[in-house]
Design an enzyme around this catalytic site. Sequence first.
Site, PDB file in Angstrom:
ATOM      1  N   GLY A 107       0.789  -1.227   0.000  1.00  0.00           N
ATOM      2  CA  GLY A 107       0.000   0.000   0.000  1.00  0.00           C
ATOM      3  C   GLY A 107       0.826   1.286   0.000  1.00  0.00           C
ATOM      4  O   GLY A 107       0.405   2.290  -0.569  1.00  0.00           O
TER       5      GLY A 107
ATOM      6  N   HIS B  77     -12.337  11.523 -17.972  1.00  0.00           N
ATOM      7  CA  HIS B  77     -11.603  11.686 -19.229  1.00  0.00           C
ATOM      8  C   HIS B  77     -10.355  12.562 -19.082  1.00  0.00           C
ATOM      9  O   HIS B  77     -10.333  13.542 -18.359  1.00  0.00           O
ATOM     10  CB  HIS B  77     -12.515  12.272 -20.307  1.00  0.00           C
TER      11      HIS B  77
END
Length: 205
Positions: A65, A132
């Site tokens: 992590g 996007h």
Amino acid sequence: MKHLAILGAGGHGRVVAESAAATGWRISFFDDARTGRVDGHLVAGSASDLKGAATGYDGILVAIGTNRTRLNWIKCLRSSGATIVTVIDPSSKVSASAVVGAGTYLASGSMVGTGARLGEGCIVNTAATVDHDCDLADGVHLSPGVHLSGNVTIGEASWLGTGCSVRNDIVIGRDVVAGVGSAIVSDVANDQTVVGVPARPMGRL
Ligand SMILES: CC(C)(COP(=O)(O)OP(=O)(O)OC[C@H]1O[C@@H](n2cnc3c(N)ncnc32)[C@H](O)[C@@H]1OP(=O)(O)O)[C@@H](O)C(=O)NCCC(=O)NCCS
């Protein structure tokens, strides 16, 4: 069946293993603190054992992590000949025009949108979305339920906590930490920890 070595058999490694198994990989874990079997998968050795055995696997995914540690292990294992792969959960939706770097993990229910670019060793965790044209450098971790609007840029090894939301066109530096539930509506400089709605540097809470 292709054989995947996962470095790290903790919570995150187990989640990665579930996605990888669902996409047809046979799995072995490597971990410094665990032996025997984890969720039915063999723990085949320690991290340094994997370094020695790196070429014996069809792919390796580092499931640690801590962002900088994950990147360092990717570099180290690659220098030992490892093939660093991506693991994409079958329920993740990835645009055909997105680019996803080696060693990146896309978790259950995540989404990577049109024209997005993700570097190496990133984590897009459970149900996180990258809209996007976002640009994520190596080692970025988006925790569960993070939402990036379009055209967000994030620097190397930054970590956005669970449920963060980021306004479109924002630039977040490297080694940034954003606390759970933050709403990031202005750019964030390198090395800052920010929290809150709207997000502010922690020292100025
Ligand atoms: C931001 C963060 C890193 C700070 O951790 P920390 O340095 O240990 O800070 P503390 O918990 O000691 O909190 C310090 C202060 O900040 C506040 N604070 C901490 N996180 C906060 C947050 N997300 N939003 C608002 N305030 C926050 C605390 O209430 C505390 O305030 P106080 O001094 O008035 O009591 C941590 O709270 C966080 O959000 N981590 C992300 C966890 C996560 O998303 N995990 C997902 C794993 S996949």
